[in-house]
Design a protein around this motif. Structure first.
Motif, PDB file in Angstrom:
ATOM      1  N   LEU A 139      41.042  43.203  52.004  1.00  0.00           N
ATOM      2  CA  LEU A 139      42.015  44.278  51.818  1.00  0.00           C
ATOM      3  C   LEU A 139      42.318  44.859  53.200  1.00  0.00           C
ATOM      4  N   LYS A 140      43.442  44.449  53.758  1.00  0.00           N
ATOM      5  CA  LYS A 140      43.817  44.815  55.116  1.00  0.00           C
ATOM      6  C   LYS A 140      45.157  45.526  55.075  1.00  0.00           C
ATOM      7  N   GLY A 141      45.186  46.793  55.476  1.00  0.00           N
ATOM      8  CA  GLY A 141      46.398  47.576  55.327  1.00  0.00           C
ATOM      9  C   GLY A 141      46.716  47.703  53.849  1.00  0.00           C
ATOM     10  N   THR A 142      47.948  47.446  53.482  1.00  0.00           N
ATOM     11  CA  THR A 142      48.347  47.509  52.071  1.00  0.00           C
ATOM     12  C   THR A 142      48.444  46.123  51.442  1.00  0.00           C
ATOM     13  N   VAL A 143      47.785  45.151  52.046  1.00  0.00           N
ATOM     14  CA  VAL A 143      47.851  43.773  51.550  1.00  0.00           C
ATOM     15  C   VAL A 143      46.443  43.262  51.233  1.00  0.00           C
ATOM     16  N   LEU A 144      46.305  42.626  50.080  1.00  0.00           N
ATOM     17  CA  LEU A 144      45.070  41.960  49.715  1.00  0.00           C
ATOM     18  C   LEU A 144      45.243  40.472  50.016  1.00  0.00           C
ATOM     19  N   TYR A 145      44.622  40.026  51.107  1.00  0.00           N
ATOM     20  CA  TYR A 145      44.711  38.619  51.500  1.00  0.00           C
ATOM     21  C   TYR A 145      43.640  37.833  50.763  1.00  0.00           C
ATOM     22  N   ALA A 174      48.694  36.037  49.307  1.00  0.00           N
ATOM     23  CA  ALA A 174      48.506  37.464  49.550  1.00  0.00           C
ATOM     24  C   ALA A 174      49.220  38.317  48.504  1.00  0.00           C
ATOM     25  N   VAL A 175      48.651  39.475  48.221  1.00  0.00           N
ATOM     26  CA  VAL A 175      49.186  40.383  47.203  1.00  0.00           C
ATOM     27  C   VAL A 175      49.331  41.777  47.808  1.00  0.00           C
ATOM     28  N   SER A 176      50.506  42.356  47.672  1.00  0.00           N
ATOM     29  CA  SER A 176      50.703  43.722  48.129  1.00  0.00           C
ATOM     30  C   SER A 176      50.139  44.682  47.091  1.00  0.00           C
ATOM     31  N   VAL A 177      49.459  45.732  47.551  1.00  0.00           N
ATOM     32  CA  VAL A 177      48.884  46.703  46.619  1.00  0.00           C
ATOM     33  C   VAL A 177      49.643  48.025  46.640  1.00  0.00           C
ATOM     34  N   HIS A 178      50.819  48.066  47.301  1.00  0.00           N
ATOM     35  CA  HIS A 178      51.598  49.305  47.250  1.00  0.00           C
ATOM     36  C   HIS A 178      52.026  49.573  45.808  1.00  0.00           C
ATOM     37  N   HIS A 179      51.900  50.803  45.378  1.00  0.00           N
ATOM     38  CA  HIS A 179      52.251  51.220  44.013  1.00  0.00           C
ATOM     39  C   HIS A 179      51.516  50.410  42.943  1.00  0.00           C
ATOM     40  N   ALA A 180      50.380  49.834  43.295  1.00  0.00           N
ATOM     41  CA  ALA A 180      49.608  49.042  42.341  1.00  0.00           C
ATOM     42  C   ALA A 180      48.540  49.909  41.688  1.00  0.00           C
ATOM     43  N   LEU A 181      47.929  49.374  40.635  1.00  0.00           N
ATOM     44  CA  LEU A 181      46.827  50.073  39.979  1.00  0.00           C
ATOM     45  C   LEU A 181      45.772  49.062  39.586  1.00  0.00           C
ATOM     46  N   ALA A 182      44.552  49.327  40.020  1.00  0.00           N
ATOM     47  CA  ALA A 182      43.417  48.478  39.663  1.00  0.00           C
ATOM     48  C   ALA A 182      42.563  49.210  38.632  1.00  0.00           C
ATOM     49  N   SER A 183      42.025  48.468  37.685  1.00  0.00           N
ATOM     50  CA  SER A 183      41.180  49.072  36.656  1.00  0.00           C
ATOM     51  C   SER A 183      40.246  48.014  36.101  1.00  0.00           C
ATOM     52  N   LYS A 184      39.220  48.450  35.384  1.00  0.00           N
ATOM     53  CA  LYS A 184      38.304  47.503  34.764  1.00  0.00           C
ATOM     54  C   LYS A 184      39.013  46.817  33.608  1.00  0.00           C
ATOM     55  N   ALA A 185      38.920  45.513  33.549  1.00  0.00           N
ATOM     56  CA  ALA A 185      39.578  44.746  32.481  1.00  0.00           C
ATOM     57  C   ALA A 185      38.707  44.825  31.226  1.00  0.00           C
ATOM     58  N   THR A 186      38.760  45.966  30.547  1.00  0.00           N
ATOM     59  CA  THR A 186      37.866  46.226  29.422  1.00  0.00           C
ATOM     60  C   THR A 186      38.108  45.294  28.239  1.00  0.00           C
ATOM     61  N   ASP A 187      39.288  44.742  28.130  1.00  0.00           N
ATOM     62  CA  ASP A 187      39.584  43.874  26.991  1.00  0.00           C
ATOM     63  C   ASP A 187      39.461  42.390  27.322  1.00  0.00           C
ATOM     64  N   TYR A 188      38.940  42.085  28.508  1.00  0.00           N
ATOM     65  CA  TYR A 188      38.692  40.687  28.863  1.00  0.00           C
ATOM     66  C   TYR A 188      37.180  40.483  28.850  1.00  0.00           C
ATOM     67  N   GLU A 189      36.681  39.701  27.903  1.00  0.00           N
ATOM     68  CA  GLU A 189      35.248  39.605  27.668  1.00  0.00           C
ATOM     69  C   GLU A 189      34.660  38.236  27.999  1.00  0.00           C
ATOM     70  N   LYS A 190      35.462  37.343  28.511  1.00  0.00           N
ATOM     71  CA  LYS A 190      34.975  35.985  28.762  1.00  0.00           C
ATOM     72  C   LYS A 190      34.131  35.880  30.032  1.00  0.00           C
ATOM     73  N   LYS A 191      34.300  36.848  30.934  1.00  0.00           N
ATOM     74  CA  LYS A 191      33.525  36.879  32.168  1.00  0.00           C
ATOM     75  C   LYS A 191      33.111  38.322  32.452  1.00  0.00           C
ATOM     76  N   PRO A 192      32.004  38.525  33.123  1.00  0.00           N
ATOM     77  CA  PRO A 192      31.591  39.888  33.482  1.00  0.00           C
ATOM     78  C   PRO A 192      32.240  40.341  34.796  1.00  0.00           C
ATOM     79  N   ASN A 193      32.207  41.638  35.042  1.00  0.00           N
ATOM     80  CA  ASN A 193      32.634  42.226  36.322  1.00  0.00           C
ATOM     81  C   ASN A 193      34.078  41.870  36.676  1.00  0.00           C
ATOM     82  N   VAL A 194      34.971  41.934  35.705  1.00  0.00           N
ATOM     83  CA  VAL A 194      36.372  41.575  35.926  1.00  0.00           C
ATOM     84  C   VAL A 194      37.229  42.828  36.024  1.00  0.00           C
TER      85      VAL A 194
END
Length: 523
Positions: free
Chosen positions: A294-300, A320-340
């Motif tokens: 996570l460098k600047g506003t970009v997730l490389y 690369a993914v820009s994170v401007h105006h983005a929102l990260a959250s726990k994927a509570t409804d994805y149960e196939k893998k942990p820590n997602v």
């Protein structure tokens, strides 16, 4: 040689047209950029002219405009920044510069191509916008009976720029048709419609030959990955023309090698939804492991561990993914893998990331949301061309120029507005007898407002909690979380996350965030 004109990205509707079309009457509201790379010649003449009254101002503007037109000690890339500043002297220079162009009897597309042969339309979004306003005013002066108003000319100019990127840019998806182009411009010509013959002619002109502007000789020698976007000071840093899937300078994220690194570590990525929430094809949904930075506003997302001295590959830039105006959250409804964790971007892509531990997952969520809250610039208005069709506002990728206090007030204001709009929206649900399309529009807007309310609530909470101070602490995450190896100089304690679970060929129906519904698990 000419460079491609990509003022706005291709979209199913012309989202930033209102911003362009209203700019002619709102120029006084645009932010001034006093630090924009002016030369010593301009500074000397400006100070001299301002001290000697209006007559001297005009004479100084004429002299500078002439040298800009003749490229006398100026490069093509220097021109726009002297025409696009938000001050009276720059306006005088632009007016005098445009007098060198006689558009009489020319069509709008011919005039724009002729205009772009003289210089490079580069600089910040608002600078480019002011230059196009000056062009529109000049065209209307030369052809007063062709189009009803100066604003009408400017609106069509912006529409052509949008269309040019849609038809000739690198965006993925269906290209805009002539019918869609005409439909997007309904009702915005002084309350009426533009001539269909005029719009068809403009559409075919752009379709058959893309708009290009002149570039400096040194720009011709640059590699494609270096791009032509500039920073606010008018210099030409080594940047890429785009990161990810956009070709829109409103939205483009320049690769800044000097940006701060806020977090790094191994993550497994799964793409769930592409741009505008379109479901990712099954063959492209598999989990892949990257070293994330996570460098600047970009997730490389890189194949190898981050090394500051190592140049990014084209593949790294593509991922690369820009994170401007983005929102990260726990994927509570994805149960196939942990820590997602789930990341929803400004253009409504949805990506899932698996971290190595619950603490690492929360650490990534905290850092991504903090970067987004601190650096995301205020949004542009939404489209107004069709009152029935809902369009999301255009979210600029440029870094905000507001102080942290002003940024907090901006987010709070937006949160209040969104909350009010959501309440009003839900107070008038569609009648059961209306068409299914209208119900879908209602649900889409409801889903958007609900998500935006959540996003701004989190942004406000982060800024009230310290904002930039939280970012400055690269080693420690939020209170209560144990220390994580987020520094690029540290090697992870554990091995990279690997996709040991066989890739699923189907998705659970309840994990469809981009099929809008009022009650929706994934947002």
């Amino acid at each position: 040689m000419y460079g491609p004109v990509t003022l706005c990205s291709g979209m199913s509707s012309l989202w930033c047209l209102p911003y362009c079309c209203n700019a002619g009457v709102k120029t006084t509201l645009l932010e001034a950029h006093s630090d924009m790379g002016s030369t010593e010649i301009l500074e000397k003449e400006t100070s001299e002219s301002l001290s000697n009254g209006t007559s001297s101002n005009i004479e100084a503007a004429k002299r500078l405009a002439k040298r800009l037109y003749q490229l006398d000690r100026f490069k093509r890339s220097d021109v726009a920044k002297h025409l696009g500043k938000n001050n009276e002297f720059s306006k005088l220079v632009a007016e005098e510069y445009l007098k060198f162009f006689d558009f009489t009897g020319m069509t709008l597309d011919q005039s724009l191509r002729y205009f772009f042969k003289a210089f490079s339309l580069v600089g910040e979004t608002q600078e480019r916008e002011r230059v196009l306003i000056h062009f529109s005013n000049r065209y209307f002066y030369c052809n007063p009976n062709t189009i009803a108003s100066q604003d009408g000319v400017h609106c069509l100019t912006c529409a052509m720029m949008l269309l040019n990127t849609d038809l000739h840019g690198h965006n993925i998806g269906k290209k805009m048709t002539c019918q869609e182009f005409i439909a997007n411009l309904q009702g915005i010509n002084e309350g009426g419609d533009f001539s269909k013959d005029l719009l068809k002619a403009l559409y075919n002109s752009i379709k058959n030959e893309k708009l290009e502007w002149a570039v400096d000789d040194e720009e011709k020698k640059k590699s494609p990955s270096e791009g032509t976007d500039e920073k606010a000071n008018g210099t030409h840093p080594k940047t890429i023309s785009r990161i990810g899937s956009t070709t829109n300078p409103f939205l483009d994220i320049p690769h800044d090698p000097n940006a701060a690194v806020y977090k790094s570590g191994f993550l497994a990525r799964k793409i769930h939804a592409d741009m505008d929430g379109k479901k990712t094809p099954r063959g492209k949904r598999g989990w892949k492991t990257f070293y994330a930075v996570l460098k600047g506003t970009v997730l490389y997302l890189q194949k190898d561990e981050y090394k500051p001295e190592k140049a990014l590959s084209e593949e790294d830039l593509k991922n690369a993914v820009s994170v401007h105006h983005a929102l990260a959250s726990k994927a509570t409804d994805y149960e196939k893998k942990p820590n997602v964790l789930k990341l929803k971007t400004a253009d409504w892509r949805v990506l899932l990331f698996q971290a190595q531990s619950p603490e690492e997952m929360q650490g990534w969520i905290n850092k991504i949301n903090c970067v987004a809250a601190v650096f995301s610039a205020p949004p542009f208005p939404a489209a107004i061309g069709s009152q029935k069709k809902f369009s999301r506002p255009l979210l600029p990728a440029t870094t905000t120029k507001l102080s942290q206090e002003e940024q907090l007030k901006s987010h709070e204001s937006k949160l209040k507005q969104i909350t009010t709009e959501l309440a009003e929206h839900r107070s008038y649900p569609p009648d059961k007898k209306v068409k299914a399309k209208e119900i879908d529009e209602y649900r889409l807007k409801d889903h958007y407002l609900e998500f935006e309310k959540t996003r701004y609530e989190i942004y406000v909470s982060i800024l009230k909690g310290g904002g930039k101070e939280l970012l400055s602490n690269n080693e420690n995450e939020a209170a209560g979380l144990k220390k994580s190896h987020s520094s690029p100089s540290l090697n992870p304690d554990s091995s990279p996350v690997t996709a040991k679970v066989k890739r699923n060929v189907s998705e659970r129906k309840d994990h469809r965030p981009e099929t809008p519904s009022i009650k929706q698990k994934v947002t």
